[in-house]
Design an enzyme around this catalytic site. Sequence first.
Site, mmCIF file in Angstrom:
data_model
loop_
_atom_site.group_PDB
_atom_site.id
_atom_site.type_symbol
_atom_site.label_atom_id
_atom_site.label_comp_id
_atom_site.label_asym_id
_atom_site.label_seq_id
_atom_site.Cartn_x
_atom_site.Cartn_y
_atom_site.Cartn_z
ATOM 1 N N SER A 120 0.882 -1.109 -0.132
ATOM 2 C CA SER A 120 0.066 -0.100 -0.064
ATOM 3 C C SER A 120 0.866 1.520 -0.012
ATOM 4 C CB SER A 120 -0.810 0.010 1.077
ATOM 5 O OG SER A 120 -1.736 1.228 1.465
ATOM 6 N N GLN A 141 0.713 -0.286 -4.841
ATOM 7 C CA GLN A 141 -0.455 0.430 -4.930
ATOM 8 C C GLN A 141 -0.178 1.929 -4.766
ATOM 9 O OE1 GLN A 141 -2.040 1.948 -1.955
ATOM 10 N NE2 GLN A 141 -3.634 2.676 -3.211
ATOM 11 N N TYR A 143 -1.768 5.834 -4.485
ATOM 12 C CA TYR A 143 -2.804 7.024 -4.502
ATOM 13 C C TYR A 143 -2.136 8.187 -5.121
ATOM 14 C CZ TYR A 143 -5.992 4.489 -1.000
ATOM 15 O OH TYR A 143 -6.887 3.549 -0.467
ATOM 16 N N THR A 169 -5.248 2.861 -7.434
ATOM 17 C CA THR A 169 -6.434 2.833 -7.124
ATOM 18 C C THR A 169 -7.325 4.325 -7.429
ATOM 19 O OG1 THR A 169 -5.717 1.966 -4.834
ATOM 20 C CG2 THR A 169 -7.838 3.131 -4.611
ATOM 21 N N LYS A 244 -7.377 -0.368 -10.362
ATOM 22 C CA LYS A 244 -7.866 -1.001 -9.409
ATOM 23 C C LYS A 244 -9.011 -0.141 -8.756
ATOM 24 C CE LYS A 244 -6.960 -2.740 -4.650
ATOM 25 N NZ LYS A 244 -7.781 -1.901 -3.896
ATOM 26 N N HIS A 268 -12.991 -1.625 -3.159
ATOM 27 C CA HIS A 268 -12.067 -1.337 -1.981
ATOM 28 C C HIS A 268 -12.629 -2.068 -0.656
ATOM 29 C CE1 HIS A 268 -9.287 2.153 -1.375
ATOM 30 N NE2 HIS A 268 -9.578 1.815 -0.056
#
Length: 383
Positions: A120, A141, A143, A169, A244, A268
């Site tokens: 993450s 992942q 953001y 994401t 995602k 999510h």
Amino acid sequence: MVSSRLKHKFTSTGMEVTNVTEYDAIAKAKLPKNAYDYYASGAEDQWTLQENRNAFARILFRPRILIDVTKIDMTTTVLGFKISMPIMIAPTAFQKMAHPEGEYATARAASAANTIMTLSSWATSSVEEVASTGPGIRFFQLYVYKDRNVVAQLVRRAEKAGFKAIALTVDTPRLGRREADIKNRFNLPPHLTLKNFEGLDLGKMDKANDSGLASYVSGQIDRSLSWKDVKWLQTITKMPILVKGVITAEDTRLAIQAGAAGIIVSNHGARQLDYVPATIMALEEVVKAAQGRVPVFLDGGVRRGTDVFKALALGASGIFIGRPVVFSLAAEGEAGVRKVLQMLREEFELTMALSGCRSISEITRNHISTEWDAPRAQFAPRL
């Protein structure tokens, strides 16, 4: 001698764990309420949270019999990487809140199982720290922050640390309303930070009148994120980009047009918009829209090897697990995560054998029946 199949079922508490969901109660007993609720809860009424699990129960098997299943091959390839099984680890934030070793333990467990771990953005260990645990196939992942220099820097660091793909994401322009976190005034424990952002003065969350994470997202995450940013990402990295958070055919086609290397069907973990379908219900629509042009993966609600088989029968190239990882991590650290991967592997292998499938390629849509299938031809009796 205790066989390895039996040995892996006993936790350090002496309780026999025979399936993945049993770790939930162990984690609940061990973790502070603030931490457990953060991992366990969904958005608003938590309808989608329940549905992510319940929907699997409405898909039934059509097993084939009298097939020699002496040898079962579960290996598969994801973005060119060969892994031992189509079961991978989804990105989950703040793993050191579950266990002091956090993402280190998860990375080692994934590597030992010869499968993929997704780290993450909001990990409590940095990309460099996770890379230092040893070899392994790892995805990152992402953001997208308002400050694009922060994003570019982070992507470059992940690539340099040997990460192999970006899982972008796309369902979080704002954080979903997670009422347990609001009640708990959720914040990261003071000894933990968002390690990837520590040097950028973005590693700490401020205390807030509701969820500290919701306030952090509102201040930092870019709400203007759009398809052009998927293209922009391709200009700053050679890593393939998985999108995602796709649950519709329309967005599947747009993702492919934007150059996505693959799609992760995800809601999510039911933590964003409540009353969206379970991912297993959205999967086939996405698979049909993708038309085999890119692989489609699923996360959300997988707790059994039978769930893995159902996802593959509906066209997924593999699945990702999230909560089972943090709950087993809380219960037993690295050993717990290893056991979760082992139990799912054994259940999946058994499901394949009992369905008459010797390899991943033999799992077909005809091995399951769903509530939306057309009725199969019935032979009318002769009068």
